[in-house]
Motif scaffolding. Structure first.
Motif, mmCIF file in Angstrom:
data_model
loop_
_atom_site.group_PDB
_atom_site.id
_atom_site.type_symbol
_atom_site.label_atom_id
_atom_site.label_comp_id
_atom_site.label_asym_id
_atom_site.label_seq_id
_atom_site.Cartn_x
_atom_site.Cartn_y
_atom_site.Cartn_z
ATOM 1 N N SER A 1 114.481 44.071 -20.800
ATOM 2 C CA SER A 1 113.484 44.602 -19.852
ATOM 3 C C SER A 1 113.706 44.064 -18.445
ATOM 4 C CB SER A 1 112.060 44.290 -20.332
ATOM 5 O OG SER A 1 111.841 42.897 -20.429
ATOM 6 N N ASN A 2 114.202 42.833 -18.328
ATOM 7 C CA ASN A 2 114.538 42.291 -17.000
ATOM 8 C C ASN A 2 115.730 43.036 -16.392
ATOM 9 O OD1 ASN A 2 113.030 39.653 -16.003
ATOM 10 N ND2 ASN A 2 113.085 39.538 -18.234
ATOM 11 N N ILE A 3 116.688 43.418 -17.235
ATOM 12 C CA ILE A 3 117.837 44.204 -16.751
ATOM 13 C C ILE A 3 117.369 45.577 -16.284
ATOM 14 C CG2 ILE A 3 119.956 45.368 -17.487
ATOM 15 C CD1 ILE A 3 120.484 42.958 -19.355
ATOM 16 N N ILE A 4 116.519 46.218 -17.098
ATOM 17 C CA ILE A 4 116.031 47.566 -16.750
ATOM 18 C C ILE A 4 115.286 47.548 -15.417
ATOM 19 C CG2 ILE A 4 114.335 49.340 -17.385
ATOM 20 C CD1 ILE A 4 115.190 48.901 -20.314
ATOM 21 N N GLU A 5 114.443 46.547 -15.234
ATOM 22 C CA GLU A 5 113.676 46.436 -13.978
ATOM 23 C C GLU A 5 114.610 46.466 -12.768
ATOM 24 O OE1 GLU A 5 109.911 43.871 -12.401
ATOM 25 O OE2 GLU A 5 111.394 42.775 -13.579
ATOM 26 N N LYS A 6 115.677 45.676 -12.834
ATOM 27 C CA LYS A 6 116.641 45.597 -11.724
ATOM 28 C C LYS A 6 117.384 46.937 -11.547
ATOM 29 C CE LYS A 6 118.857 43.054 -8.607
ATOM 30 N NZ LYS A 6 120.243 42.652 -8.822
ATOM 31 N N LEU A 7 117.793 47.532 -12.653
ATOM 32 C CA LEU A 7 118.543 48.793 -12.565
ATOM 33 C C LEU A 7 117.707 49.917 -11.960
ATOM 34 C CD1 LEU A 7 120.447 48.798 -15.985
ATOM 35 C CD2 LEU A 7 121.388 48.273 -13.730
ATOM 36 N N LEU A 8 116.429 49.977 -12.319
ATOM 37 C CA LEU A 8 115.565 51.024 -11.767
ATOM 38 C C LEU A 8 115.343 50.830 -10.260
ATOM 39 C CD1 LEU A 8 112.921 51.454 -14.623
ATOM 40 C CD2 LEU A 8 114.699 53.092 -13.961
ATOM 41 N N GLU A 9 115.291 49.554 -9.847
ATOM 42 C CA GLU A 9 115.154 49.261 -8.408
ATOM 43 C C GLU A 9 116.364 49.775 -7.626
ATOM 44 O OE1 GLU A 9 114.687 45.028 -8.141
ATOM 45 O OE2 GLU A 9 112.670 45.056 -9.010
ATOM 46 N N GLN A 10 117.507 49.904 -8.310
ATOM 47 C CA GLN A 10 118.766 50.274 -7.649
ATOM 48 C C GLN A 10 119.159 51.730 -7.902
ATOM 49 O OE1 GLN A 10 120.190 45.642 -8.019
ATOM 50 N NE2 GLN A 10 121.343 47.177 -9.143
ATOM 51 N N ASN B 1 106.377 55.519 -16.815
ATOM 52 C CA ASN B 1 106.187 56.730 -16.007
ATOM 53 C C ASN B 1 107.205 56.874 -14.872
ATOM 54 O OD1 ASN B 1 103.934 57.580 -17.531
ATOM 55 N ND2 ASN B 1 102.640 56.116 -16.437
ATOM 56 N N HIS B 2 108.192 55.984 -14.849
ATOM 57 C CA HIS B 2 109.231 56.069 -13.820
ATOM 58 C C HIS B 2 110.091 57.307 -14.092
ATOM 59 C CE1 HIS B 2 112.566 55.030 -11.206
ATOM 60 N NE2 HIS B 2 111.918 53.968 -10.762
ATOM 61 N N PRO B 3 110.337 58.132 -13.062
ATOM 62 C CA PRO B 3 111.092 59.383 -13.293
ATOM 63 C C PRO B 3 112.512 59.166 -13.813
ATOM 64 C CG PRO B 3 110.772 58.957 -10.921
ATOM 65 C CD PRO B 3 109.905 57.988 -11.655
ATOM 66 N N GLU C 1 104.630 46.264 -24.085
ATOM 67 C CA GLU C 1 104.151 45.795 -22.770
ATOM 68 C C GLU C 1 105.294 45.391 -21.837
ATOM 69 O OE1 GLU C 1 102.827 42.258 -25.552
ATOM 70 O OE2 GLU C 1 103.032 44.429 -25.736
ATOM 71 N N ASN C 2 106.475 45.054 -22.404
ATOM 72 C CA ASN C 2 107.618 44.696 -21.551
ATOM 73 C C ASN C 2 108.128 45.872 -20.728
ATOM 74 O OD1 ASN C 2 107.594 42.061 -22.418
ATOM 75 N ND2 ASN C 2 109.249 42.304 -23.903
ATOM 76 N N ILE C 3 107.904 47.096 -21.231
ATOM 77 C CA ILE C 3 108.414 48.270 -20.513
ATOM 78 C C ILE C 3 107.284 49.152 -19.978
ATOM 79 C CG2 ILE C 3 110.641 48.347 -21.696
ATOM 80 C CD1 ILE C 3 109.416 50.555 -23.509
ATOM 81 N N GLU C 4 106.054 48.661 -20.109
ATOM 82 C CA GLU C 4 104.875 49.422 -19.685
ATOM 83 C C GLU C 4 104.987 49.922 -18.241
ATOM 84 O OE1 GLU C 4 100.165 48.743 -20.738
ATOM 85 O OE2 GLU C 4 101.495 47.017 -20.542
ATOM 86 N N SER C 5 105.481 49.044 -17.371
ATOM 87 C CA SER C 5 105.533 49.397 -15.939
ATOM 88 C C SER C 5 106.636 50.418 -15.629
ATOM 89 C CB SER C 5 105.718 48.140 -15.088
ATOM 90 O OG SER C 5 106.899 47.473 -15.465
ATOM 91 N N PHE C 6 107.533 50.698 -16.602
ATOM 92 C CA PHE C 6 108.615 51.667 -16.349
ATOM 93 C C PHE C 6 108.323 53.033 -16.965
ATOM 94 C CE2 PHE C 6 111.075 47.688 -17.791
ATOM 95 C CZ PHE C 6 110.846 47.027 -16.607
#
Length: 331
Positions: free
Chosen positions: A20-29, A52-54, A45-50
């Motif tokens: 989930s930490n890797i995904i967060e960074k990749l989506l930012e980029q 709805n990300h398109p 809950e680790n991916i909750e914030s992603f």
């Protein structure tokens, strides 16, 4: 260099702590990111914030199922394979499931990636591969005999990767993680990692239990260093740097006693009484390696790996997350 952007990436085990930490960074980029997870140890809950990300897609599936793997690798340029059953004690209690996931699941991912023509697959290897080798620091090409079923599975993955790279001309990079810690790491359950386990005990005013006398030492590695290593391994062009394995660590050793002192000092800023919590000592744990220290020279030279976080500043950055999230469960 080493930044992954505008790529179509699969992260297996993406609902886990590291994934989930890797995904967060990749989506930012500005990458398109697919997460494959069966939620056996990963958490919604680790991916909750992603969710709805398109550019984020969740596939709820299992790497032990080849069809799930084939579906997940469709049209991917990069696979970052983090899915595994961690924990030495778990593997001692249940070697069959550990082997099914870590070896069978990894083999499925290799076959699926090969058949789809995925350009690069980076996989989570483990410092446990060094086994009974007493050499310090740990250098990639000198390992000992494994001390647990978990360690065997992680070494078998390296052997499979080596064979697949030669037989099928695949680009595979293994990252031997050393005691990773940071936000989203689960403090609960019998197989929780030592840092969140200690933190949640201290927040609750309970004595953390150290296995042994506290002199055992580890090369604790902040998760952002691991994210950096995955990005570098996914994008490195030098053929010498591909189809090999790297230590991912800080190259410094911290004993369990020193670690607890660090944590007490940081947490007592939130609650002064934590400074007075006593530490309990128990028997050494079966399969534990006494000391672990990585050489990170190979990663520096071939990948450009440059860990920005030592233990102290990694803990400082993580402690607010630990306090905010773990004090709720402690309360």
């Amino acid at each position: 260099m080493g930044i992954v952007s505008n790529k179509n990436v699969l992260v297996t085990g993406g609902a886990g702590f590291i994934g989930s930490n890797i995904i967060e960074k990749l989506l930012e980029q500005e990458n398109k990111v697919t997460c494959l997870d069966n939620f056996s140890t990963g958490k919604h809950e680790n991916i909750e914030s992603f969710i709805n990300h398109p550019d984020f897609t969740l596939i709820e599936g299992d790497i032990r199922n080849i069809d799930d793997c084939r579906k997940a690798v469709k049209e991917k340029e990069i696979v970052l394979h983090q899915a595994a059953l961690g924990s030495v004690p778990r593997s001692i209690n249940d070697p069959i499931t550990t082997n099914d996931v870590n070896v069978g699941g990894f083999l499925n991912m290799l076959v699926a990636a090969r058949d789809e023509g995925v350009k690069r697959l980076v996989y989570a290897a483990s410092s446990s591969t060094y086994g009974d080798s007493e050499a310090m620091p740990k250098v990639e090409d000198r390992i000992g005999k494994p001390l647990s079923p978990y360690a065997i599975t992680k070494y078998v993955d390296e052997l499979y990767a080596d064979v697949f790279s030669k037989l099928y001309n695949m680009e595979l990079v293994g990252l031997r993680y050393f005691n990773v810690f940071g936000p989203r790491q689960d403090p609960n359950g019998a197989y929780a990692a030592v840092i969140p386990k200690f933190v949640s005990a201290l927040i609750a005013g309970e004595s953390p239990l150290i296995n042994g006398d506290g002199s055992f030492s580890r090369d604790f590695t902040y998760v952002k260093n691991v994210v950096q290593a995955n990005e570098l391994a996914a994008t490195v062009k030098d053929s010498q740097a591909i189809n090999t394995v790297y230590n991912v660590a800080c190259g410094e050793r911290t004993s369990l006693n020193e670690l607890v002192d660090h944590l007490k000092s940081l947490l007592s800023k939130y609650d002064q009484s934590i400074a007075e919590v006593e530490i309990k000592y128990g028997p050494e744990r079966q399969g534990d390696v006494p000391h672990s220290l990585a050489s990170i020279e190979k990663g520096k030279k071939l990948l450009g790996y440059d860990p920005k976080y030592k233990v102290g500043n990694g803990l400082k950055e993580a402690i607010h997350w630990y306090w905010t999230n773990l004090s709720v469960s402690a309360g």
